[in-house]
Scaffold this active site. Structure first.
Site, short mmCIF file in Angstrom:
data_model
loop_
_atom_site.label_atom_id
_atom_site.label_comp_id
_atom_site.label_asym_id
_atom_site.label_seq_id
_atom_site.Cartn_x
_atom_site.Cartn_y
_atom_site.Cartn_z
N LYS A 146 -8.34 52.28 -14.17
CA LYS A 146 -8.58 51.78 -12.81
C LYS A 146 -9.38 50.48 -12.88
O LYS A 146 -9.92 50.12 -13.93
CB LYS A 146 -9.34 52.84 -12.01
CG LYS A 146 -10.70 53.18 -12.55
CD LYS A 146 -11.28 54.43 -11.86
CE LYS A 146 -12.64 54.77 -12.41
NZ LYS A 146 -13.13 56.07 -11.90
N ARG A 169 -17.57 64.09 -2.69
CA ARG A 169 -16.89 62.83 -2.46
C ARG A 169 -15.44 63.17 -2.10
O ARG A 169 -15.06 63.10 -0.94
CB ARG A 169 -16.99 61.99 -3.74
CG ARG A 169 -17.12 60.53 -3.54
CD ARG A 169 -17.41 59.81 -4.84
NE ARG A 169 -16.51 60.17 -5.93
CZ ARG A 169 -16.46 59.55 -7.11
NH1 ARG A 169 -17.26 58.52 -7.35
NH2 ARG A 169 -15.63 59.93 -8.04
N TYR A 185 -34.26 27.67 -10.85
CA TYR A 185 -34.55 27.83 -9.42
C TYR A 185 -35.75 28.73 -9.21
O TYR A 185 -35.91 29.74 -9.89
CB TYR A 185 -33.35 28.47 -8.71
CG TYR A 185 -32.20 27.53 -8.49
CD1 TYR A 185 -32.32 26.41 -7.67
CD2 TYR A 185 -30.97 27.78 -9.08
CE1 TYR A 185 -31.25 25.55 -7.46
CE2 TYR A 185 -29.89 26.93 -8.88
CZ TYR A 185 -30.03 25.82 -8.07
OH TYR A 185 -28.97 24.99 -7.86
N MET A 197 -25.66 29.83 -10.68
CA MET A 197 -24.24 30.10 -10.52
C MET A 197 -23.44 29.82 -11.80
O MET A 197 -22.56 30.59 -12.19
CB MET A 197 -23.67 29.25 -9.37
CG MET A 197 -22.22 29.55 -9.08
SD MET A 197 -21.52 28.52 -7.78
CE MET A 197 -22.26 29.20 -6.32
#
Ligand SMILES: *Cc1c(COP(=O)(O)O)cnc(C)c1O
Length: 364
Positions: free
Chosen positions: A35, A130, A255, A303
């Protein structure tokens, strides 16, 4: 020159890891769980390494179509079954086995016109809450399916919520055994954690479903590392240094200036960032290999770039190879689970999140 980042999918590692699953569940047949595009590895790229499995398990019908397009004629199981009635036509066309976890799916089957009856996997909710029938509804669901001409074999299925942890599977297994007690049909219970940690014949019967371990991730890190289970990484993410920065004491980096040098240091800037699928939420000190030598990240991941401490690798410079996870040069290795752990997540998520912009190569 393209940006130096790339991912490798190691076919021989996939085959090796499947062999580990077989050794841990002797006698069981083995679904390779593919999957999420083979946990981010790419179904087509992973196929050669995984085709020694007895079947493939996944949940997206388009992915089932891709497995058939590769020429696979063996079992393909839909782990969530049909999402709407017409999915049953796809199941007929592609000869898919499918999970039945709710009453509506039985209603759809009852009105489905198929030439050949279908094999279904009746799912019990053994406590995860679930998918699946409750223990009290399980036997009547079985009887309904058994009466349908559309249904051929019924396999009994459950999925453990705690196979990887301290709670374990004893309670869920008791629920399953009670609900399934004298029902005929094959059984499938075990995911990777159950295969590796709970080696009992009733857990390994008759089909096991190996997901994360096929890709070389440990299902129970940090309690056990992948090396403890004898697994090999099926994915490597690697890049190169594209700049080197000398820092003086008090200089900051990245950053938010979250990292301040306490002394003179050399920092390497790596062409890899969160847009490549590297986790942004990892602390300074997240493990990384430069030229195969262990060091750590510093400051925030951005990024397209991240920074690493070159202290342990004084000879590294522009172009030096950086292993973000997987196999490094000269036999070095960095398990994806260690990186995931430093980011507060699991290896599964990092594999699946490998970004489309990263070129991937299948290698032996
Ligand atoms: C994903 C999945 C698996 C595989 O789980 P791993 O922990 O990756 O081995 C097995 N069974 C079901 C129903 C699943 O959804």
């Amino acid at each position: 020159m393209p940006r130096p980042i790339e991912a490798l999918v190691h076919r021989s590692a996939l085959a090796h890891n499947l062999a580990c699953a077989r050794a841990a569940a002797p006698g069981a047949r083995l679904f390779a769980v593919v999957k999420a595009n083979a946990y981010g590895h790419g179904i087509e790229r992973a196929y050669d390494g995984l085709r020694g499995a007895d079947g493939f398990a996944l949940l997206d019908l388009a992915e089932a179509e891709r497995v058939r397009a590769l020429g696979w004629r063996g079992p393909v199981l839909l782990l969530e079954g049909a999402f709407e009635p017409r999915d049953l036509e796809t199941c007929s066309r592609l000869a898919l086995w499918h999970t039945v976890h709710c009453a509506e799916q039985i209603d759809w089957l009852a009105t489905h016109k198929c030439e050949r009856p279908q094999r279904v996997f009746l799912k019990l909710n053994s406590g995860m809450n679930r998918l699946g029938f409750s223990p009290t509804a399980f036997r009547s669901a079985w009887a309904r399916l058994d009466a349908l001409p559309q249904v051929d074999e019924i396999t009994l299925m459950t999925h453990f919520s705690d196979a990887d942890g301290a709670r374990g599977i004893a309670q869920a297994l008791a629920v399953f055994e009670d609900a399934a007690r004298d029902l005929p049909g094959e059984r499938t219970l075990a995911n990777s954690a159950a295969i590796l940690r709970h080696r009992r014949p009733q857990v390994a019967a008759d089909w096991v479903r190996a997901g994360i371990m096929s890709y070389g991730g440990s299902p129970d890190f940090p309690e056990h590392a992948s090396s403890h289970w004898g697994l090999r990484p099926a994915m490597t993410l690697r890049s190169r240094l594209i700049a080197v920065q000398p820092l003086e004491r008090g200089d900051r980096i990245g950053y938010g200036s979250t990292f301040t040098a306490q002394e003179r240091m050399r920092i390497g800037i790596v062409a890899c960032g969160y847009a490549d699928g590297y986790p942004r939420h990892c602390a300074s000190g997240t493990p990384v290999l430069v030229d195969g030598v262990a060091t750590g990240t510093v400051g925030r991941v951005s990024m397209d770039m991240l920074a690493v401490d070159l202290g342990p690798v004084p000879h590294a410079g522009l172009g030096s190879e950086v292993t973000l996870w997987g196999e490094g040069p000269r036999g070095s290795r960095l398990p994806i689970d260690e990186v995931a752990h430093a980011a507060g997540t699991i290896g599964y998520e990092l594999m699946c999140a490998l970004a489309p912009r990263v070129p991937v190569q299948a290698v032996d």
